[in-house]
Design a protein around this motif. Sequence first.
Motif, PDB file in Angstrom:
ATOM      1  N   LEU A 207      10.556   7.773  20.088  1.00 17.32           N
ATOM      2  CA  LEU A 207      10.563   8.484  18.817  1.00 17.32           C
ATOM      3  C   LEU A 207       9.755   7.775  17.750  1.00 17.32           C
ATOM      4  CD1 LEU A 207      14.146   9.765  18.154  1.00 17.32           C
ATOM      5  CD2 LEU A 207      12.005  11.030  18.349  1.00 17.32           C
ATOM      6  N   THR A 208       9.990   6.468  17.658  1.00 21.67           N
ATOM      7  CA  THR A 208       9.348   5.682  16.607  1.00 21.67           C
ATOM      8  C   THR A 208       7.841   5.845  16.655  1.00 21.67           C
ATOM      9  OG1 THR A 208      11.121   4.134  16.942  1.00 21.67           O
ATOM     10  CG2 THR A 208       9.281   3.397  15.607  1.00 21.67           C
ATOM     11  N   ALA A 209       7.295   5.667  17.845  1.00 23.46           N
ATOM     12  CA  ALA A 209       5.843   5.735  17.971  1.00 23.46           C
ATOM     13  C   ALA A 209       5.333   7.117  17.584  1.00 23.46           C
ATOM     14  CB  ALA A 209       5.431   5.396  19.391  1.00 23.46           C
ATOM     15  N   TRP A 210       6.025   8.162  18.039  1.00 25.97           N
ATOM     16  CA  TRP A 210       5.553   9.518  17.750  1.00 25.97           C
ATOM     17  C   TRP A 210       5.615   9.842  16.266  1.00 25.97           C
ATOM     18  CZ3 TRP A 210       2.234  11.335  20.620  1.00 25.97           C
ATOM     19  CH2 TRP A 210       2.311  11.238  22.013  1.00 25.97           C
ATOM     20  N   LYS A 211       6.704   9.434  15.630  1.00 25.91           N
ATOM     21  CA  LYS A 211       6.820   9.725  14.200  1.00 25.91           C
ATOM     22  C   LYS A 211       5.719   9.002  13.421  1.00 25.91           C
ATOM     23  CE  LYS A 211      11.542  10.978  13.019  1.00 25.91           C
ATOM     24  NZ  LYS A 211      12.729  10.534  12.291  1.00 25.91           N
ATOM     25  N   LEU A 212       5.504   7.744  13.786  1.00 27.56           N
ATOM     26  CA  LEU A 212       4.467   6.986  13.095  1.00 27.56           C
ATOM     27  C   LEU A 212       3.098   7.621  13.333  1.00 27.56           C
ATOM     28  CD1 LEU A 212       5.566   3.280  13.594  1.00 27.56           C
ATOM     29  CD2 LEU A 212       5.810   4.735  11.594  1.00 27.56           C
ATOM     30  N   THR A 213       2.872   8.082  14.595  1.00 24.71           N
ATOM     31  CA  THR A 213       1.605   8.745  14.898  1.00 24.71           C
ATOM     32  C   THR A 213       1.426   9.966  14.012  1.00 24.71           C
ATOM     33  OG1 THR A 213       1.910   8.053  17.173  1.00 24.71           O
ATOM     34  CG2 THR A 213       0.215   9.704  16.754  1.00 24.71           C
ATOM     35  N   ALA A 214       2.498  10.763  13.892  1.00 26.52           N
ATOM     36  CA  ALA A 214       2.396  11.972  13.070  1.00 26.52           C
ATOM     37  C   ALA A 214       2.066  11.615  11.625  1.00 26.52           C
ATOM     38  CB  ALA A 214       3.703  12.758  13.142  1.00 26.52           C
ATOM     39  N   PHE A 215       2.732  10.601  11.099  1.00 27.25           N
ATOM     40  CA  PHE A 215       2.439  10.185   9.728  1.00 27.25           C
ATOM     41  C   PHE A 215       0.992   9.715   9.599  1.00 27.25           C
ATOM     42  CE2 PHE A 215       6.875  10.304   8.473  1.00 27.25           C
ATOM     43  CZ  PHE A 215       6.769  10.593   7.131  1.00 27.25           C
ATOM     44  N   GLY A 216       0.560   8.935  10.599  1.00 29.55           N
ATOM     45  CA  GLY A 216      -0.809   8.426  10.543  1.00 29.55           C
ATOM     46  C   GLY A 216      -1.833   9.546  10.567  1.00 29.55           C
ATOM     47  N   ILE A 217      -1.655  10.505  11.483  1.00 31.70           N
ATOM     48  CA  ILE A 217      -2.618  11.606  11.589  1.00 31.70           C
ATOM     49  C   ILE A 217      -2.602  12.440  10.316  1.00 31.70           C
ATOM     50  CG2 ILE A 217      -3.132  13.743  12.806  1.00 31.70           C
ATOM     51  CD1 ILE A 217      -2.174  12.393  15.351  1.00 31.70           C
ATOM     52  N   SER A 218      -1.402  12.699   9.825  1.00 30.03           N
ATOM     53  CA  SER A 218      -1.282  13.514   8.619  1.00 30.03           C
ATOM     54  C   SER A 218      -2.007  12.855   7.447  1.00 30.03           C
ATOM     55  CB  SER A 218       0.197  13.713   8.301  1.00 30.03           C
ATOM     56  OG  SER A 218       0.331  14.332   7.058  1.00 30.03           O
ATOM     57  N   ALA A 219      -1.747  11.561   7.257  1.00 34.71           N
ATOM     58  CA  ALA A 219      -2.383  10.860   6.144  1.00 34.71           C
ATOM     59  C   ALA A 219      -3.892  10.794   6.346  1.00 34.71           C
ATOM     60  CB  ALA A 219      -1.803   9.462   6.007  1.00 34.71           C
ATOM     61  N   ALA A 220      -4.322  10.627   7.614  1.00 35.43           N
ATOM     62  CA  ALA A 220      -5.761  10.563   7.877  1.00 35.43           C
ATOM     63  C   ALA A 220      -6.440  11.883   7.515  1.00 35.43           C
ATOM     64  CB  ALA A 220      -6.006  10.221   9.345  1.00 35.43           C
ATOM     65  N   LEU A 221      -5.791  13.002   7.863  1.00 32.27           N
ATOM     66  CA  LEU A 221      -6.377  14.310   7.528  1.00 32.27           C
ATOM     67  C   LEU A 221      -6.458  14.482   6.019  1.00 32.27           C
ATOM     68  CD1 LEU A 221      -4.717  16.708  10.142  1.00 32.27           C
ATOM     69  CD2 LEU A 221      -7.082  15.922  10.046  1.00 32.27           C
ATOM     70  N   ALA A 222      -5.377  14.076   5.313  1.00 32.98           N
ATOM     71  CA  ALA A 222      -5.401  14.195   3.855  1.00 32.98           C
ATOM     72  C   ALA A 222      -6.483  13.291   3.269  1.00 32.98           C
ATOM     73  CB  ALA A 222      -4.035  13.845   3.281  1.00 32.98           C
ATOM     74  N   GLY A 223      -6.608  12.069   3.837  1.00 29.61           N
ATOM     75  CA  GLY A 223      -7.639  11.152   3.353  1.00 29.61           C
ATOM     76  C   GLY A 223      -9.034  11.717   3.577  1.00 29.61           C
ATOM     77  N   LEU A 224      -9.214  12.385   4.720  1.00 24.56           N
ATOM     78  CA  LEU A 224     -10.496  13.023   5.019  1.00 24.56           C
ATOM     79  C   LEU A 224     -10.791  14.094   3.971  1.00 24.56           C
ATOM     80  CD1 LEU A 224     -12.778  13.340   7.105  1.00 24.56           C
ATOM     81  CD2 LEU A 224     -11.328  14.956   8.328  1.00 24.56           C
ATOM     82  N   ALA A 225      -9.765  14.877   3.648  1.00 26.43           N
ATOM     83  CA  ALA A 225      -9.944  15.914   2.624  1.00 26.43           C
ATOM     84  C   ALA A 225     -10.338  15.286   1.296  1.00 26.43           C
ATOM     85  CB  ALA A 225      -8.651  16.720   2.462  1.00 26.43           C
ATOM     86  N   GLY A 226      -9.694  14.161   0.952  1.00 26.56           N
ATOM     87  CA  GLY A 226     -10.018  13.489  -0.305  1.00 26.56           C
ATOM     88  C   GLY A 226     -11.458  12.997  -0.323  1.00 26.56           C
ATOM     89  N   ALA A 227     -11.899  12.436   0.815  1.00 26.05           N
ATOM     90  CA  ALA A 227     -13.277  11.927   0.894  1.00 26.05           C
ATOM     91  C   ALA A 227     -14.273  13.065   0.715  1.00 26.05           C
ATOM     92  CB  ALA A 227     -13.489  11.232   2.238  1.00 26.05           C
TER      93      ALA A 227
END
Lengths: 343, 300, 459
Positions: A207-227
């Motif tokens: 669970l831990t790894a998957w949740k962290l992955t989801a947070f990471g991907i989500s933040a990366a997509l938002a960061g991409l949008a910001g860039a």
Amino acid sequence: MTSDLRLVRWTAVGVGVALGVLIPALLSDFLRTLAADAAIAGLIVLSLVVLTGLVGQISFCQYSFAAIGAFTVGSLVAGHHWDFWLALVVGVVFAAVVGVLVGFVALRLSGLFLAILTIGVALFFDRFVLAAGNWNSFSGGLSSWRPGRPSFFGIGLHGEYAFYLFAFGVLLAACLLVWNLRTGKTGRVLRAVRESEVAASTVGLNLTAWKLTAFGISAALAGLAGALAAVRVGSVSPGSYDFLHSISIAAIAIVAGAGSIASAAAGGIFLIFGREALIDWTSLSTQWFDLIIGAGLIFQLVYAPDGAVVDIERRVMRRLRPPKHLPREAEQRAPDKVPAAVG
Amino acid sequence: MTIAAAGISLLPGLTVIGIVLGGIYALAAIGLVLIYRVSGVLNFAHGAVAMFSTFIAYQVSVQSGLPGWIGLLAAIAAGIAMGFVIERFTMRPLTGKPVLTKVVITIGWLIVLQAAAALIWKANAYHRAVKLVSKSGFRLTGTSVVVGYDQLTTVLVALGLALATAAVLKYTTLGASMRAVADDPEAARLWGISVNRVTAASWMVGSGMAAIAGVLITPLINFDTFSLTLVVIDAFVAALIGRLTSLPFAVLGAFILGLVQTYPTAFFNNSGMHEVATFALLLVALAVLFRPGARKLRVA
Amino acid sequence: MTSVRERIAIVFMTVSVIATLALGGAVIHELNRKPTTVAANGTSAAATSPEAGAAADQSASGQAAAGTAGSAGAAGSAGQTVSHGGSAGSAAPAGQLSNTAVASGGVITVGGVYDETGPFDATVERDTVKAYFNKVNDAGGVNGHKLQLLDCDSGYDPSRAHQCTQRLLSQGVLAMVGPLSVSGEEPETQFLNSQGVPMIGGLGVPSEFNVPLSWQVTASLTRYGTAMGTHAKDLGIKAPEVLIINANFIAPVKDAILAGLHAQGIKEKGVDIVDATKPDYTDIALKTSSEGADSIIAGLDPFSYARLFQALDRQNFHPKLLGLGLDKASANKSYGAAANNAESLTPLLEPWDHHNDPGVADYEGTVRKYFPNQVAALDVYSEGDWVAAELFVEAVKRIGNAPVTRQSLATALNAVSNFNSGLTVPLSYGAGPHDPNHCFQWIKNQGGNWSTYSGWNCF
């Protein structure tokens, strides 16, 4: 899923992509600018789809993640004359790292407290990280960063249509990534997490790894949008990434339905063109748009908890589905008993 | 970021400022805790309800020129009405649904009330706050700080309301019903308590308190459509220190937060440090008080 | 099991994607063709020319706003070559000025981007421009033209400010008159310049004084800082605390204030950057008094001034105070006694003690006639926008019966010399960037009223 349904889905996607490329070619520069903004907003909605639709977590700080991408690009390109593409990669990675950090704290928290945590993060960004006088080499201090637009393999992105196509392409690629996440093994795992953490852990999921992955991907997509937003506007300042933006986009994602990838497009289009349509067709103040978003959020959660896009998709599917597949429909509906928005 | 030279000699004065700030947070936190205790919903719209009620008072007292206390009464009435509407039409239909759905609805209300107030009274025009208590004050012995009677009132009303609410919960029938509903709605129903009515009462009383808080706080802060909402989000941190359920600890948390936000001024020339302190306090409160295995909380 | 229908669908999708990508590539290629020279003699150029704009934008966007009025851009002289280079430090080259005419007897439409919602209130600036236009229209218009202002709300968000600019350009505005979009003004000024759109009046940010297609009427914010720093010595200030609001348009003010102070041999006790939402200024009051500062030099917004004065008043601490933008009538009501003896400065005639001056009477009277609710909110920025509207109308008058185009407007504006606005020193323009107003009058608050106690001091 039957071939009929695939037919409908693939055709819809094909027509959607075709229209997405062709329509802006016929529009004015102004509407192309808005279309690019809609694609960027769509990316942020998509980042919420990853978090909310796949692992049932909620976030009210997506614009803070976007700000990481935007200010990294701003400070590196405008402040240190980096190449945009390198800065973009750094920004997205940086956003993902912060996303994982937030996710790490979030692991210990359930829904309500996660909401508080993300609001705390958003306000911390507003008042400290992006506020002048604290980290000026990142936030630009009292002046804004002015990154110029890059070229994409020799094609200048200075024209509004070129930039729109670029943003649209990025959105499509991101949608493909999320679609892969959803339908592949990963997606089934993540959805299991959303349904029941206990059930998921009994079948031996990390669970831990998957949740962290989801947070990471989500933040990366938002960061991409910001860039992307940084070079779209050509100016990066904190006013575009504050807490109010984050709650509006979360509201829109929930209204559109955070369970569906299509809602990314719908949410982006609604956020950008909805406001402009309001200004164009009525003489009302832009505040009315916020009122409509808020009222839509309340109404939708009380009366159609899965979101508008999911609701429409389901209606279309139901009409197309031959009666003999009814049991499968019931099976497919089951996961949605828990509102997509709030797992 | 430079370290200011002034330093230690300012501490007595800053303590007073911190306690006044804590009084503001305490006042904002009380209604929040009451609603959370009974209904399990953390009301993100609390600040917006306070803001909207305060604008009603502004309409009555500043725009129409009626005395301040009539404005206050109008604000309380408006607060209670909003509490009723929110509970009756957007919370009750969702009985049995996940608590987070209801919390997200309160965010919808936050957006709606904020936009509505901006449309009615303008988001940015200058608003004069309703004047209830004199702004003059007295010099506190031992410090160089003058404390205003309005600031003193905020602290005293916060303490008074917290005590009164705790007493009502403990000694009255309504209070007993509220506690029963808070602990176990099903059991309360079996005991013949109308869960709906008690929940509605908590929302109405809590929102009425938001109105009082709003009218008393606005003279001390920026009176616009958004500042009060942010003050209440700071009050969340205070309420978290009281585990969102304990009024005395929430009030204590408010004063701790007020001091934590004020002391950095003595050492830093910059507003940023107290934001770091606030965020750290939030993280600590979440990590320590709500860690898995901490005393069981009634959180769905 | 793949059915025939599914195959058809996939083929259809693939074909449509390929076709649209090819078409899109063709369109990009078309749009990216950069013309090397632009002949500005055409009679039917498009209202905005994306090619020239895109090219010039490239050089404009990378530039810091620090440039001085170095190499002049191409404003006003037809047939110029659009420069693609634009080295840092020189003025940004102007985009092509369109020659598309406004039909004679028709309506001249201009635009303005304003922060109508959010923490700063620029509705009064919008309404001041509208009031001036209403007055002109009621008197029969200019050379048979009626004037119209299209406004757009940027909501203190640079991204929305850019959307607004694009929206107004798509609506075919001739020029921008008196825009006030706090966080979007700097980038939008450069964008408008690159698109060949004249801009008259504004907030006073550096780029507005560095590009050829911007015609300003008041002093730049940087010059405010210089004047305040220099004036501090006249006021006997020896150890000031500098207090600056955390808004990005004010950065140059802070630097200029400090530079001005240091040039006079004054060392500040400290510099505080405060957030616009800071609720309580008691800590600042305590700190300032314990540091032994004899004065506060401030650049805040009216709401923050009110809370600063409240805290100073309560602590009974009355240092000398010099601040910019203090003389807003609606805010003065809540400043209270602490504002007594406060010092400020203005590059425009102070309305408080010049109600009977013809220029001020016209300004206040016109706004009162058309927007009575805005009279109390009038301030130095709305006064600047009034002058901007005057300048615009003056230029349109000078165009006479010739077609009103961006080109003819720019030419007419550049020909304005010693223009008497009634509220400022005489303003003169010419080719290249414009910075016509260098002069301030000192004003002082006495018993809640502002009065002028000097002539024009020029920096």
